[in-house]
Design a protein around this motif. Structure first.
Motif, PDB file in Angstrom:
ATOM      1  N   PRO A   1      40.823  -5.625  -3.862  1.00  0.00           N
ATOM      2  CA  PRO A   1      41.902  -6.138  -2.744  1.00  0.00           C
ATOM      3  C   PRO A   1      40.824  -6.271  -1.589  1.00  0.00           C
ATOM      4  O   PRO A   1      39.792  -5.948  -1.382  1.00  0.00           O
ATOM      5  N   GLU A   2      41.740  -7.215  -0.818  1.00  0.00           N
ATOM      6  CA  GLU A   2      41.115  -7.742   0.720  1.00  0.00           C
ATOM      7  C   GLU A   2      41.252  -6.427   1.614  1.00  0.00           C
ATOM      8  O   GLU A   2      40.787  -6.545   2.402  1.00  0.00           O
TER       9      GLU A   2
ATOM     10  N   LEU B   1      31.937  -2.867  -0.030  1.00  0.00           N
ATOM     11  CA  LEU B   1      32.854  -3.781  -0.690  1.00  0.00           C
ATOM     12  C   LEU B   1      33.440  -4.790   0.213  1.00  0.00           C
ATOM     13  O   LEU B   1      34.069  -5.698  -0.030  1.00  0.00           O
ATOM     14  N   ASN B   2      33.133  -4.531   1.707  1.00  0.00           N
ATOM     15  CA  ASN B   2      33.660  -5.067   2.826  1.00  0.00           C
ATOM     16  C   ASN B   2      35.451  -5.251   2.700  1.00  0.00           C
ATOM     17  O   ASN B   2      35.945  -6.421   2.840  1.00  0.00           O
ATOM     18  N   THR B   3      35.957  -4.385   2.437  1.00  0.00           N
ATOM     19  CA  THR B   3      37.315  -4.227   2.210  1.00  0.00           C
ATOM     20  C   THR B   3      38.019  -3.566   3.406  1.00  0.00           C
ATOM     21  O   THR B   3      37.333  -2.772   4.325  1.00  0.00           O
ATOM     22  N   ALA B   4      38.769  -4.339   4.154  1.00  0.00           N
ATOM     23  CA  ALA B   4      39.435  -3.949   5.451  1.00  0.00           C
ATOM     24  C   ALA B   4      40.525  -2.760   4.895  1.00  0.00           C
ATOM     25  O   ALA B   4      41.159  -2.778   3.957  1.00  0.00           O
TER      26      ALA B   4
ATOM     27  N   ASP C   1      32.209   4.015   2.163  1.00  0.00           N
ATOM     28  CA  ASP C   1      31.192   3.405   1.075  1.00  0.00           C
ATOM     29  C   ASP C   1      32.127   2.037   0.835  1.00  0.00           C
ATOM     30  O   ASP C   1      31.421   0.972   0.700  1.00  0.00           O
ATOM     31  N   VAL C   2      33.339   2.475   0.535  1.00  0.00           N
ATOM     32  CA  VAL C   2      34.104   1.055   0.093  1.00  0.00           C
ATOM     33  C   VAL C   2      34.292   0.052   1.155  1.00  0.00           C
ATOM     34  O   VAL C   2      33.935  -1.132   0.900  1.00  0.00           O
TER      35      VAL C   2
ATOM     36  N   LYS D   1      39.291  -9.096   8.616  1.00  0.00           N
ATOM     37  CA  LYS D   1      38.443  -8.861   7.435  1.00  0.00           C
ATOM     38  C   LYS D   1      37.514  -8.015   7.606  1.00  0.00           C
ATOM     39  O   LYS D   1      36.691  -7.800   8.663  1.00  0.00           O
ATOM     40  N   GLY D   2      37.376  -6.878   6.814  1.00  0.00           N
ATOM     41  CA  GLY D   2      36.346  -6.036   6.673  1.00  0.00           C
ATOM     42  C   GLY D   2      36.361  -4.848   7.714  1.00  0.00           C
ATOM     43  O   GLY D   2      35.603  -4.027   7.848  1.00  0.00           O
TER      44      GLY D   2
END
Lengths: 327, 322
Positions: free
Chosen positions: B171-172, B202-205, B197-198, B32-33
């Motif tokens: 999305p994750e 947003l903590n997106t993986a 930045d995303v 994750k992230g």
């Protein structure tokens, strides 16, 4: 200083582009190359860098007269190529060769590697015997790192890097004085790219060849060039000796280009100062007034919109076209 | 906790000349992230690994193994299950923004479609969301762009629209396949900044697939290096760059020209040609091009083995000792 091989003066290539009109068509001029001048010495490599649409490929084509120049001159060993007849051009072109970007697309799929490499010989030396021709082709294949036994294979049987070697062999077979390389390694994988760059550097030394090396990749250009020209919207922003340009770029565009190239080192890459240019380059159909870079330039002031900066010598071996290069 | 867990994935394609394995026994996990960089040259299987994860293989391709997204296996899942994941919980950004946007649909509608489909949003809500997302990826004059067609935008703007589209449903995970390869360097820098930045805000993986080590250096937390359909080395980004343990990784780093050190003279190269997947050499696929190869390498294939808590390599040689 020896007499330059190639002298390009105020070269302009403008393409007519249809902008509208049904009965009477209206055209505007797309200034692909707009007033480029440079000299090229024997044995020298000039790197030409810039982003897509900056005119770097058109510049190469205009030197070869593959597109006709709108204005300006291209003098090759003292004679102006833009004023030559077709027959005279054919004689000059023996010494002027080209290597294209897409290695597979620039080779005729129905000709064998041997036929492709031999074609310039057939063109210029029709009297040469087949045996002699084959010997020359195999000799050249060995020089560019292809097995001479592969002479009867077709382009699709070779990998991308090998196809590019065939393209280089075809360019070298007449022993030219100048080879224009238009993005010769952009389509190749990293590990193959270095091999082809080394081959070009070796050939240059062995044959005292001049190269015009057109690429968007600043790191590759740095490796192979003696001097580097930075183009933006058809105009020269900076023209300098390699080390001067890379160690202390003077034009804001050159500086921004260099800052944008990622460094393959996580610590340096993450610590480096970010100079990010906004937007995309403007359309060459409707370039900004004055300095063409001013719309994206962090240093732009009023004068930039009014006056076109000239390419002036800022330091020894470094010319720059900017009103504000001093600070 | 792994959001995407790929276990023993093998992807093969049926061709007139027989089956070709593009991906062999690949195991990878995306936490994750985090940003996972996948490096490799053409034909290394880096794209196909994740095309399989998205259920986007060409019709002659088959995937075996397990691809677990949040615990559910996506291999063999029906379209319905796949569609609850892709575009919704897992977004994708392709290399060429021109051919991956629908040419006859306005930007606003293309972006909004995802919201309408996955979240049951109304047309006006979808449009509002689309506008907010375009602003978030720094599209100038976002309002006007909603009513434009893809061909009216520049390459950099199209790629921003692609990123916006991938982000629409928060999305994750995002899979970015060569997201900047078709772009100019100055535009590449803008797009990489948006991806950074995303990832951070947003903590997106993010899975970042690329051949450019510079791009990896700037963004990735972990890196997997692929060659001829297999992972040859995995590790944390600093470790991989500072201390590559596989000869291929080491070679790639050495032959990448860079702007930050002295240059001149010949470039370091990796000798030989990239492998033909239909006729892979026996043993380690890299051994014909490897400076550290011994007899064992042509007879036996090295397994991917852990060398440190965060590192693994598939090579018999010890680069430090050599």
């Amino acid at each position: 200083m020896p007499e330059p091989l190639l002298k390009v003066r105020d070269l302009k290539v403008h393409y007519p582009v249809r902008t509208g009109g049904v009965v009477v068509r209206r055209f505007a001029a797309l200034k692909a190359v707009d007033g480029v001048s440079f000299d090229l010495q024997p044995g020298e490599t000039l790197g030409v860098v810039g982003e897509s649409g900056c005119g770097k490929s058109t510049l190469g084509r205009a030197v070869l007269q593959l597109v006709s120049a709108t204005a300006g001159s291209v003098s090759w060993l003292g004679c102006d190529l833009t004023k030559q007849t077709k027959r005279e051009l054919k004689d000059c072109r023996k010494d002027l060769q080209v290597v294209f970007q897409d290695p597979l697309a620039s080779l005729d799929p129905r000709m064998t590697a041997g036929d492709i490499i031999a074609e310039p010989l057939r063109n210029y030396f029709p009297a040469m015997s087949a045996v002699e021709r084959k010997a020359k082709v195999q000799d050249m294949m060995a020089k560019v790192g292809l097995l001479p036994a592969m002479i009867n294979r077709y382009p699709h049987e070779f990998s991308g890097g090998q196809c590019q070697r065939i393209g280089i062999a075809r360019a070298m077979i007449l022993n030219p004085k100048l080879v224009i390389c238009d993005e010769p390694v952009s389509a190749l994988d990293v590990s193959i790219r270095a091999q082809v760059i080394n081959l070009l550097m070796d050939l240059q030394k062995a044959f005292n060849l001049s190269l015009i090396f057109i690429s968007h990749d600043l790191a590759v250009v740095r490796h192979i060039s003696h001097r580097v020209m930075v183009l933006y919207l058809g105009k020269v922003m900076e023209l300098a000796e390699r080390d001067a340009l890379y160690q202390s770029p003077l034009h804001p565009y050159t500086q921004a280009l260099m800052a944008a190239v990622p460094i393959p080192d996580p610590d340096k890459e993450r610590a480096k100062a970010r100079v990010i240019l906004s937007d995309d380059p403007p359309s060459p159909l409707n370039p900004p007034s004055g300095c063409v870079f001013r719309t994206r330039c962090p240093k732009a002031t009023g004068v930039c919109a009014e006056k076109i900066p000239t390419l002036d010598a800022a330091r020894a071996g470094q010319e720059v076209a900017c009103h504000h290069w001093r600070g | 906790m792994a959001i995407l867990d790929i276990r023993n994935l093998t992807v093969s394609f049926a061709t007139p000349d027989g089956a070709v394995s593009a991906v062999n026994d690949v195991s990878l996990s995306l936490q994750k992230g985090e940003c996972l960089g996948i490096v490799g040259e053409s034909g290394s299987g880096k794209s196909q690994t994740f095309m399989a994860a998205m259920g986007l293989l060409a019709t002659n391709g088959t995937a075996r193994g397990e691809i677990l997204f949040d615990g559910k296996n996506l291999i063999g899942a029906d379209e319905g299950t796949l569609n609850t994941v892709r575009g919704n919980r897992m977004g994708m950004i392709f290399q060429d923004p021109m051919t991956s946007l629908t040419p006859h649909m306005k930007i606003g509608r293309q972006l909004g479609e995802v919201m309408i489909r996955h979240r049951g949003a109304s047309i006006s809500q979808a449009r509002e969301q689309a506008l907010a997302m375009l602003k978030r990826v720094q599209v100038p004059e976002a309002e006007r762009r909603l009513d434009m067609y893809p061909h009216e935008l520049s390459g950099g703007l199209r790629q921003r629209v692609m990123i916006a589209m991938a982000l629409m449903c928060s999305p994750e995970a995002i899979i970015a396949d060569e997201p900047t390869t078709a772009l100019d360097v100055t535009v590449q820098a803008q797009i990489l900044d948006i991806l950074r930045d995303v990832k951070e805000r947003l903590n997106t993986a993010v899975v970042l697939i690329t051949h450019d080590l510079g791009v990896i250096a700037g963004l990735a937390d972990r890196v997997a290096v692929m060659y001829a359909g297999r992972i040859v080395e995995v590790g944390d980004v600093r470790g991989i760059f500072a201390d590559p343990q596989h000869p291929y990784t080491k070679g790639l780093l050495a032959c990448t020209p860079r702007l930050d050190d002295a240059c001149g003279g010949l470039m370091t190269t990796i000798s030989g040609q990239p492998p033909n997947l239909q006729r892979l050499p026996a043993g380690c696929a890299f051994h014909p091009r490897c400076g550290y190869a011994s007899e064992r390498c042509s007879a036996e294939r090295p397994a991917l083995e852990q060398t440190a808590p965060t590192r693994a390599k598939a090579c018999f040689a010890n680069l430090k000792a050599a």
